[in-house]
Enzyme design. Sequence first.
Site, PDB file in Angstrom:
ATOM      1  CB  THR A  32      -0.935  -0.015   1.235  1.00 47.17           C
ATOM      2  OG1 THR A  32      -1.880  -1.076   1.057  1.00 47.17           O
ATOM      3  CG2 THR A  32      -1.685   1.288   1.407  1.00 47.17           C
TER       4      THR A  32
ATOM      5  CB  THR B 249       0.673  -3.860   6.357  1.00 44.58           C
ATOM      6  OG1 THR B 249      -0.637  -3.676   5.810  1.00 44.58           O
ATOM      7  CG2 THR B 249       1.453  -2.559   6.318  1.00 44.58           C
ATOM      8  CG  ASP B 250      -2.734  -7.238   3.164  1.00 39.34           C
ATOM      9  OD1 ASP B 250      -3.034  -6.377   4.007  1.00 39.34           O
ATOM     10  OD2 ASP B 250      -3.313  -7.329   2.057  1.00 39.34           O
TER      11      ASP B 250
END
Length: 344
Positions: free
Chosen positions: A14, A89-90
């Site tokens: 992101t 970040t997932d």
Amino acid sequence: MSRPLVALASLGGTITMTGSGTGGVSPSLTAADLVSAVPGLADAADLRATTLATSPGASLGTADMRRCLAWAAESVRAGAAGVVVVQGTDTIEETAYFLDLHWDHDEPLVVTGAMRTPQAAGPDGPANLYAAVITAAEPASRGLGALVVMNDTVHAARRVRKCHTSAPQAFVSPGFGVLGHVVEGRVRYGNAVARHPVLPLPQEGPHPRVAMVETCFDDDGGLLAYAAAQHDGIVLAGFGVGHVPAALAGTVSAATARVPVVLASRTGAGSTARETYGFAGSERDLIARGAIPAGFLDARKSRILLGSLLALGVPHERILAEFGARGAWAQGPTVADSGGSESV
Ligand code: ASP
């Protein structure tokens, strides 16, 4: 005064995502783009930025982590005081633990990302990048392995979890808390974490297939049986301290007869038990049937550890000892015993 050399690589996420119109955002910015958008960063460190990938966190794999480790090792050989890896970040809670298991250097390897895109009102990416670089350049970060820095907090790779879908404060270290905070351009450490011995990086080749199966209310065991037939190892996320329905106990026995089965908890915090409950499907019962308790390692981290151990080809007793030491339910030597402490 000369500034510390910090190497930074971007894998995407992101923090790199832009877009316009109705198509949604996707990774597009390079590492150099990211660095140029952070006020004050050039004063904090002498940066070498590299783009290793432009992928969402969901699409990263073991091959990306191997490339990342090779790039990071080359960077410290070239004089970097620390390295920063930027990614989605997932999957940070998993990738950072993989990197931590295999990062054989004292220089800190810091992983960061962003919860908001660069185009959002109040993006968190620049602040996270700044804090990550500060942490990588900080002498007190040496010897701590891989760290995750988000929202001005520093987490140990083996403890950190993403626990919110969108909040900038999405990352927590359940149970033992964060290691430190970034304040006024310095890291303030308040919690110690002793490193576990580093595991050798397995030979390149297909990584073992480890399934992560979470039990649930009224579970019939079909998924567990399928996983045991199709995979090289299983992490079973049980209820509470490590329980499954009594009707699944036989399926666990059948699974442990085929492949290593690690018993973690689906709760997200705390340790599995070993000697508390005595009913069919309890942790005592499942351990007696051959399941390996994960201790404080959650299911996702257990899956990463089991994958690396299987890739190294270690025998079952060694897998048991590694989970005992790294999950902190037992003391014992580990595969690459280098005299490290066994602390949680
Ligand atoms: N939401 C994710 C992120 O924070 C997307 C990803 O992992 O690529 O980066």
